[in-house]
Scaffold this motif. Structure first.
Motif, PDB file in Angstrom:
ATOM      1  N   ILE A 156      18.869  -3.271   0.403  1.00 30.79           N
ATOM      2  CA  ILE A 156      18.007  -3.250   1.415  1.00 30.79           C
ATOM      3  C   ILE A 156      17.110  -4.074   1.943  1.00 30.79           C
ATOM      4  CG2 ILE A 156      16.006  -1.152   2.454  1.00 30.79           C
ATOM      5  CD1 ILE A 156      18.603  -0.075   1.948  1.00 30.79           C
ATOM      6  N   LEU A 157      16.997  -4.191   3.430  1.00 32.77           N
ATOM      7  CA  LEU A 157      16.784  -5.554   4.100  1.00 32.77           C
ATOM      8  C   LEU A 157      14.731  -4.950   4.674  1.00 32.77           C
ATOM      9  CD1 LEU A 157      18.610  -7.243   5.523  1.00 32.77           C
ATOM     10  CD2 LEU A 157      18.415  -8.110   3.891  1.00 32.77           C
ATOM     11  N   LYS A 158      14.923  -3.946   5.093  1.00 36.07           N
ATOM     12  CA  LYS A 158      13.731  -3.501   5.266  1.00 36.07           C
ATOM     13  C   LYS A 158      12.891  -2.549   5.607  1.00 36.07           C
ATOM     14  CE  LYS A 158       9.896  -4.311   9.341  1.00 36.07           C
ATOM     15  NZ  LYS A 158       9.287  -4.455  10.496  1.00 36.07           N
ATOM     16  N   GLN A 159      12.634  -1.815   5.484  1.00 38.02           N
ATOM     17  CA  GLN A 159      12.588  -0.387   5.677  1.00 38.02           C
ATOM     18  C   GLN A 159      11.009   0.172   6.374  1.00 38.02           C
ATOM     19  OE1 GLN A 159      12.990   2.873   1.919  1.00 38.02           O
ATOM     20  NE2 GLN A 159      13.112   4.342   3.376  1.00 38.02           N
ATOM     21  N   GLY A 160      10.584   0.516   7.190  1.00 34.55           N
ATOM     22  CA  GLY A 160       9.793   0.856   8.148  1.00 34.55           C
ATOM     23  C   GLY A 160       9.697   2.383   7.708  1.00 34.55           C
ATOM     24  N   ARG A 161       9.114   2.776   8.934  1.00 36.24           N
ATOM     25  CA  ARG A 161       8.481   4.437   9.244  1.00 36.24           C
ATOM     26  C   ARG A 161       9.370   5.323   9.466  1.00 36.24           C
ATOM     27  NH1 ARG A 161       4.015   5.319  13.407  1.00 36.24           N
ATOM     28  NH2 ARG A 161       4.964   2.234  13.737  1.00 36.24           N
ATOM     29  N   SER A 162      10.324   4.708  10.732  1.00 35.26           N
ATOM     30  CA  SER A 162      11.692   5.086  11.054  1.00 35.26           C
ATOM     31  C   SER A 162      12.525   5.006  11.222  1.00 35.26           C
ATOM     32  CB  SER A 162      10.733   5.855  12.144  1.00 35.26           C
ATOM     33  OG  SER A 162      11.121   4.674  12.692  1.00 35.26           O
ATOM     34  N   THR A 208      24.155   3.189   1.699  1.00 36.37           N
ATOM     35  CA  THR A 208      22.892   5.196   1.731  1.00 36.37           C
ATOM     36  C   THR A 208      22.957   4.710   0.840  1.00 36.37           C
ATOM     37  OG1 THR A 208      24.334   5.415   4.137  1.00 36.37           O
ATOM     38  CG2 THR A 208      23.394   7.108   2.642  1.00 36.37           C
ATOM     39  N   ALA A 209      23.223   5.317  -0.480  1.00 36.69           N
ATOM     40  CA  ALA A 209      23.300   4.986  -2.067  1.00 36.69           C
ATOM     41  C   ALA A 209      21.958   4.269  -2.071  1.00 36.69           C
ATOM     42  CB  ALA A 209      23.723   4.600  -2.396  1.00 36.69           C
ATOM     43  N   ALA A 210      21.943   3.079  -1.560  1.00 33.41           N
ATOM     44  CA  ALA A 210      20.251   1.858  -1.815  1.00 33.41           C
ATOM     45  C   ALA A 210      20.160   2.155  -1.261  1.00 33.41           C
ATOM     46  CB  ALA A 210      20.974   0.405  -1.625  1.00 33.41           C
ATOM     47  N   LEU A 211      19.699   3.242   0.038  1.00 33.43           N
ATOM     48  CA  LEU A 211      18.812   3.432   0.629  1.00 33.43           C
ATOM     49  C   LEU A 211      18.225   4.864   0.198  1.00 33.43           C
ATOM     50  CD1 LEU A 211      16.848   3.189   3.512  1.00 33.43           C
ATOM     51  CD2 LEU A 211      18.205   4.491   4.533  1.00 33.43           C
ATOM     52  N   LEU A 212      19.475   6.095  -0.159  1.00 33.94           N
ATOM     53  CA  LEU A 212      18.794   6.586  -1.492  1.00 33.94           C
ATOM     54  C   LEU A 212      17.521   6.487  -2.704  1.00 33.94           C
ATOM     55  CD1 LEU A 212      21.473   9.041  -0.948  1.00 33.94           C
ATOM     56  CD2 LEU A 212      19.326   9.703  -0.177  1.00 33.94           C
ATOM     57  N   TYR A 213      18.390   5.210  -2.854  1.00 37.56           N
ATOM     58  CA  TYR A 213      17.457   4.683  -4.296  1.00 37.56           C
ATOM     59  C   TYR A 213      16.192   3.906  -3.723  1.00 37.56           C
ATOM     60  CZ  TYR A 213      16.959   3.268  -9.335  1.00 37.56           C
ATOM     61  OH  TYR A 213      16.602   3.300 -10.233  1.00 37.56           O
ATOM     62  N   THR A 214      15.264   4.529  -3.069  1.00 34.41           N
ATOM     63  CA  THR A 214      14.256   4.154  -2.856  1.00 34.41           C
ATOM     64  C   THR A 214      12.766   4.083  -2.612  1.00 34.41           C
ATOM     65  OG1 THR A 214      13.811   4.313  -0.371  1.00 34.41           O
ATOM     66  CG2 THR A 214      14.909   2.166  -1.251  1.00 34.41           C
ATOM     67  N   GLU A 215      11.734   4.988  -2.992  1.00 36.10           N
ATOM     68  CA  GLU A 215      10.689   5.524  -2.665  1.00 36.10           C
ATOM     69  C   GLU A 215      10.807   6.417  -2.192  1.00 36.10           C
ATOM     70  OE1 GLU A 215       5.841   5.427  -2.541  1.00 36.10           O
ATOM     71  OE2 GLU A 215       6.599   3.509  -3.199  1.00 36.10           O
ATOM     72  N   ARG A 216      10.768   6.267  -0.859  1.00 36.05           N
ATOM     73  CA  ARG A 216      11.485   7.310   0.193  1.00 36.05           C
ATOM     74  C   ARG A 216      13.085   8.757   0.169  1.00 36.05           C
ATOM     75  NH1 ARG A 216      10.321   5.647   5.864  1.00 36.05           N
ATOM     76  NH2 ARG A 216      10.437   7.330   6.588  1.00 36.05           N
ATOM     77  N   GLY A 217      13.932   7.343  -0.086  1.00 35.10           N
ATOM     78  CA  GLY A 217      14.727   8.768  -0.645  1.00 35.10           C
ATOM     79  C   GLY A 217      15.381   9.485   0.311  1.00 35.10           C
ATOM     80  N   MET A 218      15.361   8.406   1.408  1.00 32.09           N
ATOM     81  CA  MET A 218      16.041   9.256   2.647  1.00 32.09           C
ATOM     82  C   MET A 218      17.339   8.735   3.174  1.00 32.09           C
ATOM     83  SD  MET A 218      12.314  10.291   4.618  1.00 32.09           S
ATOM     84  CE  MET A 218      13.834  11.164   6.147  1.00 32.09           C
ATOM     85  N   PRO A 219      18.632   9.158   3.608  1.00 34.82           N
ATOM     86  CA  PRO A 219      19.214   8.807   3.353  1.00 34.82           C
ATOM     87  C   PRO A 219      19.555   8.421   5.039  1.00 34.82           C
ATOM     88  CG  PRO A 219      19.766  10.998   3.981  1.00 34.82           C
ATOM     89  CD  PRO A 219      18.633  11.053   2.958  1.00 34.82           C
ATOM     90  N   GLY A 220      18.882   9.195   6.088  1.00 40.84           N
ATOM     91  CA  GLY A 220      19.237   8.947   7.770  1.00 40.84           C
ATOM     92  C   GLY A 220      20.493   9.067   8.526  1.00 40.84           C
ATOM     93  N   ALA A 270      22.343  -0.662 -10.414  1.00 36.12           N
ATOM     94  CA  ALA A 270      21.277   0.017 -10.009  1.00 36.12           C
ATOM     95  C   ALA A 270      20.211  -0.618  -9.993  1.00 36.12           C
ATOM     96  CB  ALA A 270      21.443   1.671  -9.659  1.00 36.12           C
ATOM     97  N   ALA A 271      18.821  -0.712  -8.866  1.00 35.74           N
ATOM     98  CA  ALA A 271      17.852  -1.053  -8.918  1.00 35.74           C
ATOM     99  C   ALA A 271      17.234  -0.653  -7.192  1.00 35.74           C
ATOM    100  CB  ALA A 271      17.306  -2.456  -8.620  1.00 35.74           C
ATOM    101  N   PRO A 272      15.926  -0.281  -7.699  1.00 37.16           N
ATOM    102  CA  PRO A 272      15.151   0.614  -5.651  1.00 37.16           C
ATOM    103  C   PRO A 272      15.799  -0.561  -5.076  1.00 37.16           C
ATOM    104  CG  PRO A 272      13.466   0.560  -8.069  1.00 37.16           C
ATOM    105  CD  PRO A 272      14.921  -0.263  -8.468  1.00 37.16           C
ATOM    106  N   GLY A 273      16.309   0.421  -3.855  1.00 32.84           N
ATOM    107  CA  GLY A 273      17.013  -0.663  -2.614  1.00 32.84           C
ATOM    108  C   GLY A 273      18.008  -2.055  -3.240  1.00 32.84           C
ATOM    109  N   LYS A 274      18.666  -1.444  -3.933  1.00 36.21           N
ATOM    110  CA  LYS A 274      19.722  -2.626  -4.775  1.00 36.21           C
ATOM    111  C   LYS A 274      20.624  -1.698  -4.940  1.00 36.21           C
ATOM    112  CE  LYS A 274      21.791  -7.075  -5.892  1.00 36.21           C
ATOM    113  NZ  LYS A 274      21.459  -8.105  -6.166  1.00 36.21           N
ATOM    114  N   ILE A 275      22.157  -1.703  -5.271  1.00 35.58           N
ATOM    115  CA  ILE A 275      23.282  -1.654  -5.351  1.00 35.58           C
ATOM    116  C   ILE A 275      24.440  -2.021  -5.915  1.00 35.58           C
ATOM    117  CG2 ILE A 275      24.919   0.938  -5.634  1.00 35.58           C
ATOM    118  CD1 ILE A 275      22.349   1.441  -6.125  1.00 35.58           C
ATOM    119  N   VAL A 276      24.977  -2.361  -6.940  1.00 37.92           N
ATOM    120  CA  VAL A 276      26.274  -3.130  -6.923  1.00 37.92           C
ATOM    121  C   VAL A 276      27.223  -2.225  -7.468  1.00 37.92           C
ATOM    122  CG1 VAL A 276      27.024  -4.748  -8.281  1.00 37.92           C
ATOM    123  CG2 VAL A 276      24.504  -5.087  -7.472  1.00 37.92           C
TER     124      VAL A 276
END
Length: 113
Positions: free
Chosen positions: A79-85, A42-54, A6-12
């Motif tokens: 995670i390819l891109k994470q914008g505001r929303s 979703t786990a990869a998204l949770l492991y970003t600075e914002r940590g939101m599952p969406g 697990a790295a920010p934005g990437k899970i294997v």
């Protein structure tokens, strides 16, 4: 399923295909493949600075080959891109032994304001 890295934005992750994961043909069930795309991205998204599952707004899966009972697969979400929303993820499901694609998914999630 086991998390390998697990790295920010990437899970294997890896998973061995058992009978309960298969369809009548004895291969990885497409519905489970879709669930893996959903959960691991979703786990990869949770492991970003914002940590939101969406919440999911779009998800598609391209099925390329079968995975049989006893085989191991790798599930790699990025995670390819994470914008505001909105966030965009790509998930590769591959045969661990051969590297051959089993499926590839794309997942778009709404993150809120």
């Amino acid at each position: 399923m086991t998390v390998l890295s697990a790295a920010p934005g990437k899970i294997v992750c890896e998973m061995k295909i058992e009978a309960e994961h298969t369809n009548r043909g004895g291969t990885l069930h497409g519905g489970l493949t879709a669930t893996l795309v959903d959960v691991v991205s979703t786990a990869a998204l949770l492991y970003t600075e914002r940590g939101m599952p969406g919440v999911s707004v779009d998800m598609n899966i391209t099925y390329m080959s079968a995975a049989k009972i006893g085989e191991e697969i790798l599930i790699t979400a990025q995670i390819l891109k994470q914008g505001r929303s909105i966030a965009f993820a790509s998930v590769d499901v591959t045969n661990k032994a051969t590297g051959k694609f089993v499926a590839q998914g794309r997942h778009t999630k709404y993150l809120g304001q």
